[in-house]
Design an enzyme around this catalytic site. Sequence first.
Site, PDB file in Angstrom:
ATOM      1  N   GLU A  48       0.959  -1.244  -0.508  1.00 50.38           N
ATOM      2  CA  GLU A  48      -0.070  -0.298  -0.192  1.00 50.38           C
ATOM      3  C   GLU A  48       0.632   1.288   0.243  1.00 50.38           C
ATOM      4  OE1 GLU A  48      -2.495  -0.741   2.859  1.00 50.38           O
ATOM      5  OE2 GLU A  48      -3.729  -1.756   1.720  1.00 50.38           O
ATOM      6  N   VAL A  74      -2.767 -11.733   1.371  1.00 50.65           N
ATOM      7  CA  VAL A  74      -2.111 -12.833   1.095  1.00 50.65           C
ATOM      8  C   VAL A  74      -0.638 -12.692   0.756  1.00 50.65           C
ATOM      9  CG1 VAL A  74      -1.648 -14.821  -0.496  1.00 50.65           C
ATOM     10  CG2 VAL A  74      -4.087 -14.247   0.381  1.00 50.65           C
ATOM     11  N   TYR A 115     -14.091  -8.145  -5.066  1.00 51.17           N
ATOM     12  CA  TYR A 115     -15.158  -7.557  -4.299  1.00 51.17           C
ATOM     13  C   TYR A 115     -16.350  -7.527  -4.805  1.00 51.17           C
ATOM     14  CZ  TYR A 115     -11.614  -7.139  -0.764  1.00 51.17           C
ATOM     15  OH  TYR A 115      -9.990  -7.173  -0.038  1.00 51.17           O
TER      16      TYR A 115
END
Length: 160
Positions: free
Chosen positions: A27, A88, A132
Site C-alpha cells: 500500500e 496473501v 469485491y
Amino acid sequence: MNFVIRKGEVHDVNAILRLIKELAEFEKLPNEVEVTEDHLIRDGFSSNSKFKTFVAEDSDGFVIGMALFFERYSTWKGRIIHLEDLMVTKSHRGIGAGKALYTEVLKYADLQGCKRVSWEVLDWNKSAVGFYESTGATILDSWQVVHMNETGLKEFVKKN
C-alpha cells in the site's frame, strides 16, 4: 498448492505481523506500522480481545495469508463486522487463498447474525475492487474514509 483456513492462534502472531508489514509495503506505507507482536498478543489473543483472525496455512505449516476483523455496531443496522486486513503473501497469490479467507470472514459474520461486513479498498487496487464487486459487494464512491491520527487526536483533546 494445498492450504487450509483456520482460526488464528497466538503462535501465529509473528506471521500475522509479517503479513501486516507486507501489506503496508504493497500500500506504499511501509513506515506506518507501529504495532508489535506484544500489541497483537494483548489485543487479539487475550481474554479481552479486540479482534479475530483467520489464517491460510500451506501444507508445510507456513502462514501464507490472513484476515483480521472485529465487530462494530451500526446505528442503522446493528451488529456488523469490519474487515481490517485481508492479505496473501505475494508468492502465494492466485491460488484461491484470498477468496477462501474472505469467504470465511463472511460466513463468520453470517453465523454471528451480523447485518453487514465493511472494509476499505484503495481505489488504485483495481484487482481487489474487481474481486469485491464480483462477489456482490458495493463500492461506496460517495463516502470518504476519515482518520484522525494520534498527533491530531492529542492536539484536539489538549485544546478542548
